[in-house]
Design an enzyme around this catalytic site. Structure first.
Site, PDB file in Angstrom:
ATOM      1  NE  ARG A 122       9.882 -53.565 -26.301  1.00 44.28           N
ATOM      2  CZ  ARG A 122       8.735 -53.959 -25.770  1.00 44.28           C
ATOM      3  NH1 ARG A 122       7.959 -54.772 -26.461  1.00 44.28           N
ATOM      4  NH2 ARG A 122       8.389 -53.566 -24.581  1.00 44.28           N
ATOM      5  CE  LYS A 144      25.514 -41.358 -38.517  1.00 44.45           C
ATOM      6  NZ  LYS A 144      26.431 -40.205 -38.681  1.00 44.45           N
ATOM      7  CD  GLU A 186      25.871 -34.449 -47.763  1.00 50.17           C
ATOM      8  OE1 GLU A 186      26.882 -35.182 -47.667  1.00 50.17           O
ATOM      9  OE2 GLU A 186      25.319 -33.908 -46.770  1.00 50.17           O
ATOM     10  CE  LYS A 228      25.605 -42.855 -45.326  1.00 51.95           C
ATOM     11  NZ  LYS A 228      24.766 -41.748 -44.955  1.00 51.95           N
ATOM     12  CD  GLU A 238      29.731 -40.822 -37.066  1.00 50.11           C
ATOM     13  OE1 GLU A 238      28.721 -40.910 -37.803  1.00 50.11           O
ATOM     14  OE2 GLU A 238      30.133 -39.768 -36.596  1.00 50.11           O
ATOM     15  NE  ARG A 242      27.166 -43.769 -40.801  1.00 50.91           N
ATOM     16  CZ  ARG A 242      25.997 -44.348 -40.921  1.00 50.91           C
ATOM     17  NH1 ARG A 242      25.824 -45.578 -40.457  1.00 50.91           N
ATOM     18  NH2 ARG A 242      24.973 -43.744 -41.485  1.00 50.91           N
ATOM     19  CG  ASN A 246      30.254 -36.682 -39.875  1.00 52.19           C
ATOM     20  OD1 ASN A 246      29.236 -36.875 -40.532  1.00 52.19           O
ATOM     21  ND2 ASN A 246      30.439 -37.215 -38.691  1.00 52.19           N
ATOM     22  CG  HIS A 249      28.907 -32.878 -42.327  1.00 50.81           C
ATOM     23  ND1 HIS A 249      29.471 -33.253 -43.523  1.00 50.81           N
ATOM     24  CD2 HIS A 249      27.580 -33.166 -42.434  1.00 50.81           C
ATOM     25  CE1 HIS A 249      28.531 -33.761 -44.314  1.00 50.81           C
ATOM     26  NE2 HIS A 249      27.373 -33.717 -43.673  1.00 50.81           N
ATOM     27  CG  HIS A 253      27.157 -29.514 -37.908  1.00 50.83           C
ATOM     28  ND1 HIS A 253      27.762 -30.645 -37.430  1.00 50.83           N
ATOM     29  CD2 HIS A 253      26.230 -29.938 -38.806  1.00 50.83           C
ATOM     30  CE1 HIS A 253      27.234 -31.705 -38.013  1.00 50.83           C
ATOM     31  NE2 HIS A 253      26.295 -31.307 -38.850  1.00 50.83           N
ATOM     32  CG  HIS A 267      22.903 -30.477 -44.505  1.00 51.85           C
ATOM     33  ND1 HIS A 267      23.631 -30.255 -43.358  1.00 51.85           N
ATOM     34  CD2 HIS A 267      23.348 -31.664 -45.004  1.00 51.85           C
ATOM     35  CE1 HIS A 267      24.471 -31.267 -43.155  1.00 51.85           C
ATOM     36  NE2 HIS A 267      24.310 -32.132 -44.134  1.00 51.85           N
TER      37      HIS A 267
END
Ligand code: GLY
Length: 369
Positions: A122, A144, A186, A228, A238, A242, A246, A249, A253, A267
């Site tokens: 956990r 993330k 980035e 960041k 998010e 946040r 992106n 992005h 994607h 990426h």
């Protein structure tokens, strides 16, 4: 010599240490965190031969023992299979609640190891030691974690903040030039999304940074992490701002899906092309001047990066198919799409008011030129 960027989250605050040689401090810093004197490292087959011995030496120098699981390199490792392998290995290593797991690699290892740490007993603590530029400026910070599903990327995961991030900028010296530049996509994103002065600085200093100038590398990683951290502190999960991270992005994607997540497009390369497309769309919608996308493209070209969709090798589907791959077709409401757009360099915002036809036209032109 290193700089520290704090991430000030209530009850989950941690530091990002940035500089050449911070890896050497891993033993002292992890020993000071308590837990057993045994550290479990998840890494990959590219990083292990280059840097694992140095990390293990740093840990044993401070009285810790260290075992590593070396996973295959590549996006395919962010899978149920390797998550199971990682968790079972950590259990076999008898990791307890108070122990520390180390993620030693790029974004794939960071996401996988962070998720394994999130669900093991956990939740156990983990330390990110990112070895790629992309991981140092983005994926190792902010909590993330996760894996991919056959249904899509990053669909399984959890928010689980690291307890410490060690971004050793000397490790960037062994990156292939293409991977370094993809990570730089980035870095540029941070200038574009919230700091025009940083973008100015990158225009002047990034060629030196790419050649290996260590002060420039530290400064670029530091400013990216500061930005960041500031956004993550405002909106950890998010719910709002946040999503600004992106930028580029949504286009990225679609391009990644269209190229089968293969090495036709990394990426960070997709992020750079996506940022150029987001600025082009913004200019066409009258939100920013045409000079902004032109300036961005000129900078990416100067860095020797992919800039336009046409720079991606091989065939691509048509504009309608790319739009569908944005995963946005289901989110269309009254013909409007959700995007991160720009009022200028350093000034982006989230909007749900983008006409589908405008996006289609940008894609059609990008595929033609
Ligand atoms: N890479 C985007 C985020 O961390 O939110």
């Amino acid at each position: 010599m290193h700089v520290t960027v704090p991430v000030d989250l209530p009850g989950r605050a941690y530091d990002i240490l940035i500089g050449p040689g911070v890896l050497d401090q891993a033993g002292a810093l992890i020993a000071a965190m308590g837990g057993r004197k045994h550290v479990c490292i998840l890494t990959d087959a590219n990083v292990a031969p280059l840097h694992l011995a140095a990390l293990q030496d740093a840990l044993t120098a401070d009285g810790l023992t260290a075992e590593a699981l070396v996973l295959p390199a590549g996006e395919g490792t962010k899978s149920w299979r390797h998550l199971e392998q990682s968790v079972e290995w950590l259990l076999a290593q008898k990791v307890e609640r108070g122990d520390v797991v180390v993620a030693f690699g790029g974004g794939v290892i960071g996401d996988l190891a962070g998720f394994a740490a999130a669900i093991l007993r956990r939740g156990v603590r983990f330390v990110q030691i990112p070895t790629s530029l992309l991981a140092q400026v983005d994926s190792s910070v902010g909590g993330k974690t996760g894996i991919n599903s056959p249904s899509g990327k990053n669909l399984i995961g959890a928010f689980h903040q690291p307890s410490l991030v060690l971004a050793d900028t000397a490790l960037l010296g062994t990156l292939p030039a293409r991977d370094f530049l993809a990570g730089y996509g980035e870095v540029v994103k941070y200038g574009l999304l919230g700091d025009a002065a940083f973008f100015d600085w990158l225009e002047a200093e990034a060629p030196a940074l790419a050649r290996g100038d260590m002060d420039a590398r530290v400064r670029a990683v530091q400013r990216s992490c500061e930005m960041k951290a500031e956004i993550v502190q405002r909106d950890e999960t998010e719910q709002g701002d946040r999503a600004l991270l992106n930028l580029g992005h949504t286009f990225c994607h679609a391009l990644e899906a269209a190229t089968g997540y293969s090495d036709r497009l990394l990426h960070g390369e997709g992020v750079a092309i996506g940022c150029a497309l987001a600025f082009e769309l913004s200019a066409r919608l009258g939100l920013c001047s045409q000079e902004d996308p032109s300036r961005l493209r000129a900078h990416l070209r100067e860095m020797g990066m992919k800039v336009d969709i046409r720079d991606i090798p091989g065939d691509l589907p048509d504009a309608e198919a790319l739009l569908a791959m944005m995963g946005q077709d289901k989110k269309v409401k009254d013909g409007k799409l959700r995007f991160i757009l720009a009022r200028g360099i350093g000034a982006v915002f989230i909007t749900s008011d983008v006409p589908r036809e405008a996006v289609l036209a940008v894609l059609q032109d990008a595929l033609r030129t």
